[in-house]
Design a protein around this motif. Structure first.
Motif, PDB file in Angstrom:
ATOM      1  N   LYS A 828     -42.935 -17.935  -7.596  1.00  0.00           N
ATOM      2  CA  LYS A 828     -43.248 -16.875  -8.545  1.00  0.00           C
ATOM      3  C   LYS A 828     -43.109 -17.359  -9.993  1.00  0.00           C
ATOM      4  O   LYS A 828     -43.888 -16.979 -10.875  1.00  0.00           O
ATOM      5  CB  LYS A 828     -42.308 -15.687  -8.313  1.00  0.00           C
ATOM      6  CG  LYS A 828     -42.626 -14.881  -7.058  1.00  0.00           C
ATOM      7  CD  LYS A 828     -43.930 -14.114  -7.228  1.00  0.00           C
ATOM      8  CE  LYS A 828     -44.195 -13.223  -6.009  1.00  0.00           C
ATOM      9  NZ  LYS A 828     -45.478 -12.468  -6.162  1.00  0.00           N
ATOM     10  N   THR A 829     -42.094 -18.212 -10.252  1.00  0.00           N
ATOM     11  CA  THR A 829     -41.907 -18.732 -11.607  1.00  0.00           C
ATOM     12  C   THR A 829     -43.077 -19.620 -12.006  1.00  0.00           C
ATOM     13  O   THR A 829     -43.571 -19.546 -13.141  1.00  0.00           O
ATOM     14  CB  THR A 829     -40.593 -19.522 -11.685  1.00  0.00           C
ATOM     15  OG1 THR A 829     -39.502 -18.686 -11.277  1.00  0.00           O
ATOM     16  CG2 THR A 829     -40.331 -20.020 -13.094  1.00  0.00           C
ATOM     17  N   ILE A 830     -43.563 -20.451 -11.090  1.00  0.00           N
ATOM     18  CA  ILE A 830     -44.711 -21.318 -11.398  1.00  0.00           C
ATOM     19  C   ILE A 830     -45.950 -20.475 -11.666  1.00  0.00           C
ATOM     20  O   ILE A 830     -46.731 -20.750 -12.597  1.00  0.00           O
ATOM     21  CB  ILE A 830     -44.939 -22.312 -10.238  1.00  0.00           C
ATOM     22  CG1 ILE A 830     -43.751 -23.280 -10.131  1.00  0.00           C
ATOM     23  CG2 ILE A 830     -46.226 -23.088 -10.452  1.00  0.00           C
ATOM     24  CD1 ILE A 830     -43.835 -24.202  -8.935  1.00  0.00           C
ATOM     25  N   GLN A 831     -46.138 -19.420 -10.877  1.00  0.00           N
ATOM     26  CA  GLN A 831     -47.294 -18.533 -11.105  1.00  0.00           C
ATOM     27  C   GLN A 831     -47.202 -17.873 -12.481  1.00  0.00           C
ATOM     28  O   GLN A 831     -48.213 -17.752 -13.200  1.00  0.00           O
ATOM     29  CB  GLN A 831     -47.364 -17.460 -10.015  1.00  0.00           C
ATOM     30  CG  GLN A 831     -47.721 -17.988  -8.634  1.00  0.00           C
ATOM     31  CD  GLN A 831     -47.688 -16.905  -7.576  1.00  0.00           C
ATOM     32  OE1 GLN A 831     -47.510 -15.721  -7.888  1.00  0.00           O
ATOM     33  NE2 GLN A 831     -47.855 -17.305  -6.322  1.00  0.00           N
ATOM     34  N   ALA A 832     -46.013 -17.432 -12.890  1.00  0.00           N
ATOM     35  CA  ALA A 832     -45.864 -16.786 -14.199  1.00  0.00           C
ATOM     36  C   ALA A 832     -46.130 -17.775 -15.332  1.00  0.00           C
ATOM     37  O   ALA A 832     -46.729 -17.416 -16.358  1.00  0.00           O
ATOM     38  CB  ALA A 832     -44.461 -16.206 -14.316  1.00  0.00           C
ATOM     39  N   GLN A 833     -45.700 -19.022 -15.170  1.00  0.00           N
ATOM     40  CA  GLN A 833     -45.938 -20.024 -16.206  1.00  0.00           C
ATOM     41  C   GLN A 833     -47.420 -20.345 -16.334  1.00  0.00           C
ATOM     42  O   GLN A 833     -47.930 -20.573 -17.438  1.00  0.00           O
ATOM     43  CB  GLN A 833     -45.142 -21.302 -15.904  1.00  0.00           C
ATOM     44  CG  GLN A 833     -43.637 -21.143 -16.083  1.00  0.00           C
ATOM     45  CD  GLN A 833     -42.884 -22.389 -15.651  1.00  0.00           C
ATOM     46  OE1 GLN A 833     -43.419 -23.221 -14.916  1.00  0.00           O
ATOM     47  NE2 GLN A 833     -41.635 -22.500 -16.084  1.00  0.00           N
ATOM     48  N   GLU A 842     -38.579 -15.584 -18.977  1.00  0.00           N
ATOM     49  CA  GLU A 842     -37.188 -15.220 -18.713  1.00  0.00           C
ATOM     50  C   GLU A 842     -36.976 -15.210 -17.201  1.00  0.00           C
ATOM     51  O   GLU A 842     -37.512 -14.360 -16.493  1.00  0.00           O
ATOM     52  CB  GLU A 842     -36.882 -13.845 -19.319  1.00  0.00           C
ATOM     53  CG  GLU A 842     -36.971 -13.828 -20.832  1.00  0.00           C
ATOM     54  CD  GLU A 842     -36.550 -12.484 -21.402  1.00  0.00           C
ATOM     55  OE1 GLU A 842     -35.909 -11.697 -20.643  1.00  0.00           O
ATOM     56  OE2 GLU A 842     -36.832 -12.229 -22.571  1.00  0.00           O
ATOM     57  N   LEU A 843     -36.194 -16.168 -16.740  1.00  0.00           N
ATOM     58  CA  LEU A 843     -36.068 -16.385 -15.297  1.00  0.00           C
ATOM     59  C   LEU A 843     -35.402 -15.206 -14.594  1.00  0.00           C
ATOM     60  O   LEU A 843     -35.679 -14.938 -13.417  1.00  0.00           O
ATOM     61  CB  LEU A 843     -35.276 -17.668 -15.034  1.00  0.00           C
ATOM     62  CG  LEU A 843     -35.913 -18.950 -15.598  1.00  0.00           C
ATOM     63  CD1 LEU A 843     -35.004 -20.137 -15.344  1.00  0.00           C
ATOM     64  CD2 LEU A 843     -37.282 -19.198 -14.974  1.00  0.00           C
ATOM     65  N   ASP A 844     -34.522 -14.505 -15.287  1.00  0.00           N
ATOM     66  CA  ASP A 844     -33.849 -13.398 -14.624  1.00  0.00           C
ATOM     67  C   ASP A 844     -34.723 -12.146 -14.531  1.00  0.00           C
ATOM     68  O   ASP A 844     -34.295 -11.125 -13.968  1.00  0.00           O
ATOM     69  CB  ASP A 844     -32.539 -13.066 -15.334  1.00  0.00           C
ATOM     70  CG  ASP A 844     -32.773 -12.712 -16.800  1.00  0.00           C
ATOM     71  OD1 ASP A 844     -33.875 -13.016 -17.308  1.00  0.00           O
ATOM     72  OD2 ASP A 844     -31.855 -12.154 -17.436  1.00  0.00           O
ATOM     73  N   LYS A 845     -35.948 -12.226 -15.081  1.00  0.00           N
ATOM     74  CA  LYS A 845     -36.859 -11.089 -14.986  1.00  0.00           C
ATOM     75  C   LYS A 845     -38.082 -11.397 -14.134  1.00  0.00           C
ATOM     76  O   LYS A 845     -39.042 -10.624 -14.120  1.00  0.00           O
ATOM     77  CB  LYS A 845     -37.294 -10.661 -16.387  1.00  0.00           C
ATOM     78  CG  LYS A 845     -36.151 -10.094 -17.234  1.00  0.00           C
ATOM     79  CD  LYS A 845     -36.622  -9.608 -18.585  1.00  0.00           C
ATOM     80  CE  LYS A 845     -35.457  -9.027 -19.382  1.00  0.00           C
ATOM     81  NZ  LYS A 845     -35.881  -8.534 -20.718  1.00  0.00           N
ATOM     82  N   VAL A 846     -38.049 -12.527 -13.433  1.00  0.00           N
ATOM     83  CA  VAL A 846     -39.148 -12.853 -12.503  1.00  0.00           C
ATOM     84  C   VAL A 846     -38.928 -12.061 -11.219  1.00  0.00           C
ATOM     85  O   VAL A 846     -37.900 -12.229 -10.554  1.00  0.00           O
ATOM     86  CB  VAL A 846     -39.188 -14.367 -12.220  1.00  0.00           C
ATOM     87  CG1 VAL A 846     -40.249 -14.681 -11.185  1.00  0.00           C
ATOM     88  CG2 VAL A 846     -39.458 -15.138 -13.497  1.00  0.00           C
ATOM     89  N   PRO A 847     -39.883 -11.168 -10.839  1.00  0.00           N
ATOM     90  CA  PRO A 847     -39.651 -10.296  -9.682  1.00  0.00           C
ATOM     91  C   PRO A 847     -40.210 -10.884  -8.383  1.00  0.00           C
ATOM     92  O   PRO A 847     -41.158 -11.660  -8.392  1.00  0.00           O
ATOM     93  CB  PRO A 847     -40.407  -9.021 -10.060  1.00  0.00           C
ATOM     94  CG  PRO A 847     -41.562  -9.527 -10.858  1.00  0.00           C
ATOM     95  CD  PRO A 847     -41.107 -10.769 -11.579  1.00  0.00           C
ATOM     96  N   VAL A 848     -39.579 -10.505  -7.274  1.00  0.00           N
ATOM     97  CA  VAL A 848     -40.078 -10.792  -5.930  1.00  0.00           C
ATOM     98  C   VAL A 848     -40.003  -9.494  -5.133  1.00  0.00           C
ATOM     99  O   VAL A 848     -38.928  -8.871  -5.057  1.00  0.00           O
ATOM    100  CB  VAL A 848     -39.257 -11.908  -5.249  1.00  0.00           C
ATOM    101  CG1 VAL A 848     -39.670 -12.051  -3.787  1.00  0.00           C
ATOM    102  CG2 VAL A 848     -39.436 -13.232  -5.966  1.00  0.00           C
ATOM    103  N   GLU A 849     -41.124  -9.090  -4.590  1.00  0.00           N
ATOM    104  CA  GLU A 849     -41.180  -7.838  -3.838  1.00  0.00           C
ATOM    105  C   GLU A 849     -40.516  -8.018  -2.474  1.00  0.00           C
ATOM    106  O   GLU A 849     -40.657  -9.060  -1.832  1.00  0.00           O
ATOM    107  CB  GLU A 849     -42.621  -7.364  -3.673  1.00  0.00           C
ATOM    108  CG  GLU A 849     -43.340  -7.075  -4.979  1.00  0.00           C
ATOM    109  CD  GLU A 849     -42.711  -5.918  -5.726  1.00  0.00           C
ATOM    110  OE1 GLU A 849     -42.167  -5.014  -5.058  1.00  0.00           O
ATOM    111  OE2 GLU A 849     -42.768  -5.915  -6.972  1.00  0.00           O
TER     112      GLU A 849
END
Length: 891
Positions: A828-833, A842-849
């Protein structure tokens, strides 16, 4: 009879009494000595005023003849009376150990009863130990120390207090002080209790010495200091005079308690040796000088050469060549002539023959102790000193061993040097008292308290995870590498088949990875932690440097010199920069890594050396960085024969992960803060954020970890039964099919042996004597991870899915859930980047359903109910937070 002699090296083939009798001596013998004087008869003249006797003291009654037993009983009764009344006993002068007088003293000490009672019928038969303690010091007999038994150990301290006594150099110790030293050391052996203990230390060590049939007792110098500072000072300043007294006291005490040593003492064998160790003052070899002569010293160094084992005369018996009457024994001393004055039988002064049947010899060996290269100042050559080993010390040292030696610095007359220089020159050597080899598992002692701690630690439910987490705690992450190194340190069980074929038990590991991933740091950690490890680099080591070489010694003769793998026998050989070695040099390791032997056939020398060691090697990829799109053999310039000899392969890749990079940076900063030489107590306890959260694993103290490793290697020998044999066979067949289909690391029959070794190492890690199904699962998981890491990236992912059932059986469920969630957050972090390039995420705001989490759990064959239970644990709550149906990280 001639005086007693102390130790001296006497050549084996030389007859120390080969000189004939001088002519003048024969003339003197013929004249003899006139024992009659002119006034000799005056001694027998009558003196009425003196010839008066008390009739009560004269016994003129007739008595029946006494037998030998009655006479001995009467003598014992009179000696007990003399000791009780404080009168000097009628005992002969002290004789050297091994003489008939020494054996009679041992017999007297063994026959004495605990209460000091005499033979039946004696009026002193009911004397108590309290009465024995009323003896004065001046009349204290030598036999008194021998008669102290288990019920008579409470001797008043004033009887053996050495505080106000004096001892001069070069003066023979007087009999009273000699006896006082004996009693002091005997009470030390019986009573000394170490700090923090409640039970005396040395009675148990005496028992262990007897159980193992040893000829020495290790005594800590610090303990003697705590017991008697004066005795410790005398041992330090006058070891030549004091140590023989302690040796004889130890022999008497051991003979009194154990039948084995009683027989040795009665046979006149060499006395036991008090091995003083932990001497607080360490001296460099190059700083030994005249002020150290005849003193106790403590030096460190590396053994470079050793001689063969010779027989040295310790106690000499001779026979008169004229009447064949025996004379002796004579203690060998370098400053005394060994020939007796005259024959007791025929009064002849020679010639003499050595009685080689009754003469007592001891083992004798020389080694050269050289300064450790690391301790030599820049620009100076290391110096060496000759060390003399005797008794049970011989053949305990091999060239290359790092030694911690306590001994006596001696000065010896050197005739060859005197003839060359034409003026008196004395050479010096060190008489070894105690030596210990660094890294010898068999010599490391584990106390009862430490053993109790180790057994309690082994009962922990997660001991395997804690042990692996304690490997190189300064290095962050790399669980697979730490697991491989932990299993290499533990090792499997070697076996010898019916056809005398030997199967190795050591586990070889190859670590390949990108630069800057602490590969060499792992090797340095193993070198510091494992008791016996040899570190070398591939670029600076040749084939003979790793195996063995044939060289010429100082006399021009060919001799063998062992390389790194020979010196690492029963240990671990650590090879850095393995890929930098020449192909010819690597070929020489084939036999050493599988058969664990090195065959030499050079210069007329045909020999086989043992190299029973595990190999942990580190290599870099050919292109500098590991390319996951290429196979393992394409990334590493190593041949299949050498790769098949490694049980485990570890691939380290330097990948970018914002979360892991942040944790790594925090770990490194905290490590620098803790390791600063001026760090405060609070700074030394500073922990990184990730470690503060990971409360589920408590690392083991490094000192206890070292003892744990030694205990497991010494006493745990796991046995493989028919547990899950079908699982091993099916796994091997599937893995071998995949190896031929997809390439990667070669999978051979050697890896079937590797599976068994890994399972045994897992069992030894938990101190179990048998292998269970859990050990099989862990071995399969590690072998599978090694194989998958050697594949291309795409093939590796397919293999993980195909062999997932083996991985899930070995890994704890909590670790599987954590790995799954970490993987999803990373994606998810790679997709957001990618969706927002150039912006900070902000890593603490990356969501996973949560629906995505459930889908992944089903694809990974993980139980959803167990996943729900894991989400209630402290480990999950420390790393993640759930808001409705969305999951976030906690940083």
């Amino acid at each position: 009879m001639a005086d007693r002699r102390a130790d001296e090296e006497v050549p084996v083939e030389e007859d120390p009494l080969a000189d004939g009798v001088a002519a003048g001596d024969e003339d003197a013998e013929g004249e003899g000595e006139d024992l009659f004087g002119d006034d000799m008869m005056n001694d027998y003249r009558e003196q009425p005023e003196l010839d008066q006797y008390d009739p009560d003291l004269i016994d003129d009654e007739a008595h029946e003849p006494m037998d030998v037993r009655s006479r001995l009983a009467a003598e014992r009764a009179m000696e007990a009376r003399d000791r009780a009344e404080g009168r000097a006993p009628r005992t002969p002068a002290r004789s050297p150990p091994g003489t008939p007088a020494f054996r009679s003293r041992i017999s007297a000490g063994l026959e004495a009863s605990p209460t000091g009672s005499s033979a039946p019928g004696s009026d002193l038969g009911d004397a108590t130990s309290a009465r024995k303690r009323r003896r004065t010091l001046d009349g204290f007999a030598e036999d008194g120390a021998d008669e102290i038994d288990a019920e008579d150990e409470d001797v008043p301290e004033s009887y053996y207090d050495l505080t106000h006594e004096k001892l001069s150099d070069g003066v023979e110790i007087e009999k009273r002080l000699d006896q006082k030293i004996r009693l002091n050391f005997q009470q030390f052996l019986l009573k000394f209790t170490a700090e923090g203990q409640t039970v005396p230390k040395y009675p148990d060590m005496l028992r262990k010495m007897a159980e193992e049939h040893q000829a020495h007792l290790d005594v800590n110098f610090t303990h003697i200091q705590q017991w008697s500072a004066q005795l410790a000072l005398w041992i330090s300043d006058f070891p030549v005079q004091v140590l023989p007294i302690l040796n004889e006291t130890l022999m008497l005490e051991a003979a009194r308690k154990f039948q084995t040593y009683q027989k040795l003492a009665e046979a006149g064998e060499n006395e036991l040796r008090v091995a003083i160790h932990s001497f607080p003052i360490k001296e460099p070899i190059r700083e030994l000088c005249t002020r150290h002569i005849s003193k106790l010293i403590h030096v460190n160094g590396v053994a470079t050469k050793r001689s063969g084992v010779f027989n040295q005369v310790k106690r000499l018996w001779v026979r008169c060549a004229k009447c064949n009457f025996p004379s002796g024994p004579f203690e060998v001393a370098e400053e005394r002539d060994l020939r007796p004055g005259s024959c007791i039988e025929c009064q002849s002064k020679g010639p003499w023959r050595v009685d080689r049947q009754r003469t007592i010899y001891q083992n004798y060996q020389k080694i050269s102790l050289q300064e450790a290269p690391s301790s030599v100042e820049p620009g100076k050559m290391p110096r060496s000193k000759e060390v003399i080993l005797t008794g049970d010390q011989v053949d305990t040292v091999r060239p290359g061993d790092e030694l911690m030696l306590t001994g006596i610095y001696r000065c010896l007359y050197d005739a060859a040097t005197n003839a060359r220089t034409c003026f008196p020159v004395y050479r010096t050597d060190i008489q070894s008292v105690h030596l210990s080899r660094k890294g010898d598992l068999k010599l490391i002692q584990i106390s009862d308290d430490q053993q109790q701690q180790i057994l309690e630690l082994a009962k922990s439910p997660n001991i395997r995870e804690r042990f692996i987490a304690s490997m190189a705690p300064s290095i962050y992450g790399m669980w697979h590498v730490k697991s491989s190194i932990a299993l290499s340190i533990m090792g499997g069980q070697q076996k010898i088949c019916a056809g005398k074929h030997r199967i190795r038990g050591d586990i070889n590991t190859l670590i390949v990875g990108d630069p800057g991933l602490a590969k060499s740091q792992f090797l340095k950690y193993v070198e510091q932690t494992f008791p016996r490890a040899v570190y070398t680099t591939g670029k600076g080591a040749s084939a003979v440097g790793l195996t063995a070489a044939v060289t010429r010694d100082e006399h021009g003769h060919f001799c063998l010199e062992g390389g790194a793998m020979v010196l690492a026998d029963d240990g671990i050989c650590l090879i850095d920069e393995f890929d930098k070695m020449n192909d010819q040099d690597r070929t020489s390791l084939h036999e050493a890594m599988e058969q664990q032997s090195i065959s030499i056939s050079k210069a007329g020398i045909v020999a086989t050396l043992q190299a029973r060691c595990a190999v942990v090697a580190v290599a870099n990829p050919t292109e500098g960085r590991y390319d996951p799109q290429r196979t393992f053999s394409q990334n590493v310039n190593l041949s299949d024969p050498i790769l098949s000899r490694f049980d485990m392969l570890c691939v380290l890749r330097d990948e970018s992960d914002p979360v892991q990079d942040e944790r790594l940076a925090d770990h490194v900063i905290c490590s620098h803060i803790r390791s600063h030489p001026e760090a405060t107590a609070e700074e030394k306890n500073k922990k990184p954020k990730a470690q503060q959260k990971s409360s589920h694993l408590t690392p083991i103290d490094q000192d206890l970890l070292k003892k744990y490793i030694v205990y497991a290697r010494q006493r745990v020998f796991p046995k493989m039964t028919d547990v899950d044999g079908e699982k091993l066979a099916s796994f091997y067949s599937e893995m071998r099919a995949e190896a031929f289909r997809s390439g990667g690391a070669p999978m051979t029959a050697r890896h079937m042996d590797s599976l068994v070794r890994l399972a045994e190492a897992n069992a030894r890690l938990e101190l179990r004597q048998h292998v269970n199904s859990k050990d099989i699962d862990n071995a399969i998981a590690i072998m599978l991870e090694s194989f998958i890491q050697s594949q291309k990236h795409q093939v590796a992912e397919e293999l993980r899915k195909k062999f997932r059932r083996y991985i899930t059986q070995a890994a704890p469920l909590a670790d599987q859930f954590m790995a799954l969630l970490e993987k999803m957050f990373k994606e998810k972090t790679i997709q957001a980047q990618l969706s927002r390039p150039g912006q900070d995420i902000e890593l603490d705001k990356v969501p996973v359903e949560m629906k995505d989490v459930l889908s992944e759990m089903q694809q990974a064959d993980l139980d959803v109910e167990q996943g729900s239970s894991f989400m209630q644990t402290q480990r999950f709550l420390q790393n993640f937070r759930l808001e409705g149906e969305t999951l976030y990280r906690v940083l």
